[in-house]
Design a protein around this motif. Structure first.
Motif, PDB file in Angstrom:
ATOM      1  N   ASN A 163      19.864  13.379  20.256  1.00 57.49           N
ATOM      2  CA  ASN A 163      19.605  14.704  19.702  1.00 57.49           C
ATOM      3  C   ASN A 163      18.206  14.685  19.110  1.00 57.49           C
ATOM      4  O   ASN A 163      18.019  14.103  18.054  1.00 57.49           O
ATOM      5  CB  ASN A 163      20.648  15.049  18.634  1.00 57.49           C
ATOM      6  N   PRO A 164      17.210  15.253  19.755  1.00 56.38           N
ATOM      7  CA  PRO A 164      17.315  16.022  20.995  1.00 56.38           C
ATOM      8  C   PRO A 164      17.605  15.109  22.183  1.00 56.38           C
ATOM      9  O   PRO A 164      17.222  13.932  22.181  1.00 56.38           O
ATOM     10  CB  PRO A 164      15.942  16.673  21.127  1.00 56.38           C
ATOM     11  N   PRO A 165      18.272  15.654  23.211  1.00 53.40           N
ATOM     12  CA  PRO A 165      18.640  14.808  24.353  1.00 53.40           C
ATOM     13  C   PRO A 165      17.428  14.384  25.168  1.00 53.40           C
ATOM     14  O   PRO A 165      16.492  15.159  25.358  1.00 53.40           O
ATOM     15  CB  PRO A 165      19.569  15.713  25.170  1.00 53.40           C
ATOM     16  N   VAL A 166      17.483  13.142  25.627  1.00 50.40           N
ATOM     17  CA  VAL A 166      16.422  12.596  26.481  1.00 50.40           C
ATOM     18  C   VAL A 166      17.062  11.960  27.709  1.00 50.40           C
ATOM     19  O   VAL A 166      18.185  11.454  27.642  1.00 50.40           O
ATOM     20  CB  VAL A 166      15.548  11.559  25.743  1.00 50.40           C
ATOM     21  N   PRO A 167      16.369  11.978  28.847  1.00 52.59           N
ATOM     22  CA  PRO A 167      16.925  11.362  30.059  1.00 52.59           C
ATOM     23  C   PRO A 167      16.971   9.843  29.934  1.00 52.59           C
ATOM     24  O   PRO A 167      16.005   9.227  29.479  1.00 52.59           O
ATOM     25  CB  PRO A 167      15.967  11.791  31.164  1.00 52.59           C
ATOM     26  N   VAL A 168      18.110   9.261  30.340  1.00 56.65           N
ATOM     27  CA  VAL A 168      18.265   7.811  30.270  1.00 56.65           C
ATOM     28  C   VAL A 168      18.743   7.211  31.590  1.00 56.65           C
ATOM     29  O   VAL A 168      18.777   5.992  31.735  1.00 56.65           O
ATOM     30  CB  VAL A 168      19.225   7.390  29.141  1.00 56.65           C
TER      31      VAL A 168
END
Length: 140
Positions: free
Chosen positions: A129-134
Motif C-alpha cells: 500500500n500503495p500496491p507495486v508490481p512484484v
C-alpha cells in the motif's frame, strides 16, 4: 499473561517490519526481470543481450515490458483477478502494451533466446500500500 501479550505483539511488529522491508526488494526484482523502458521492436539478439545483462540465463522464458514504470504500476489499480497460482492479487492491463518474449532455444554451449516482439495486455501480481508490481503472471 501480560508478558505473553508483549512477546506476541513484539513478534507481530517484527514480522510486519520484515514484510515492509521485503516489498521494495520484490519490486526491484520485478523491475530487473521484466522492465525495459526502451522502445522496440527489437532485433534477433535483444533477448540474448538482455538475459545476459540482467543475469537471467537460468530462465527458459521471460517477458520484458516496454512501458514506463508508472504505466505498469497503474495496472495494480485495475480490478483484482485470480493469478495462475490461485492468489487473488493479479491485475490485467486495460490496454495492450509493447512486450518482448524471450524463449530459450539452446542452453549449450551458450544460452540462445528467440526474441518475439508483440503487443498484449499484461497480467501482474501486486502487493503493498500503495500496491507495486512484484510478479509477472502472463499476457493476453
Amino acid at each position: 499473561m501480560a508478558l505473553k501479550s508483549l512477546v506476541l505483539f513484539s513478534l507481530l511488529v517484527l514480522v510486519l517490519l520484515v514484510l515492509e522491508g521485503a516489498q521494495p526488494s520484490l519490486a526491484q526484482d520485478f523491475q530487473r526481470k521484466h522492465m525495459d523502458t526502451s522502445n522496440g521492436p527489437f532485433g534477433r539478439t535483444y533477448c540474448n543481450q538482455m538475459m545476459r545483462r540482467r543475469n537471467l540465463l537460468r530462465r527458459t522464458f521471460n517477458t520484458f515490458v516496454h512501458a514506463s514504470l508508472a504505466a505498469v504500476q497503474a495496472v495494480c489499480r485495475e480490478p483484482n483477478i485470480r493469478c495462475r497460482n490461485g492468489q487473488n492479487n493479479c491485475h490485467r492491463s486495460r490496454n495492450q502494451m509493447s512486450i518482448t518474449d524471450c524463449i530459450l532455444t539452446r542452453r549449450r554451449p551458450s544460452p540462445n533466446y528467440r526474441t518475439i516482439n508483440r503487443r498484449a495486455s499484461i497480467i501482474i501480481a501486486c502487493v503493498g500500500n500503495p500496491p507495486v508490481p512484484v510478479h509477472f503472471d502472463g499476457s493476453r
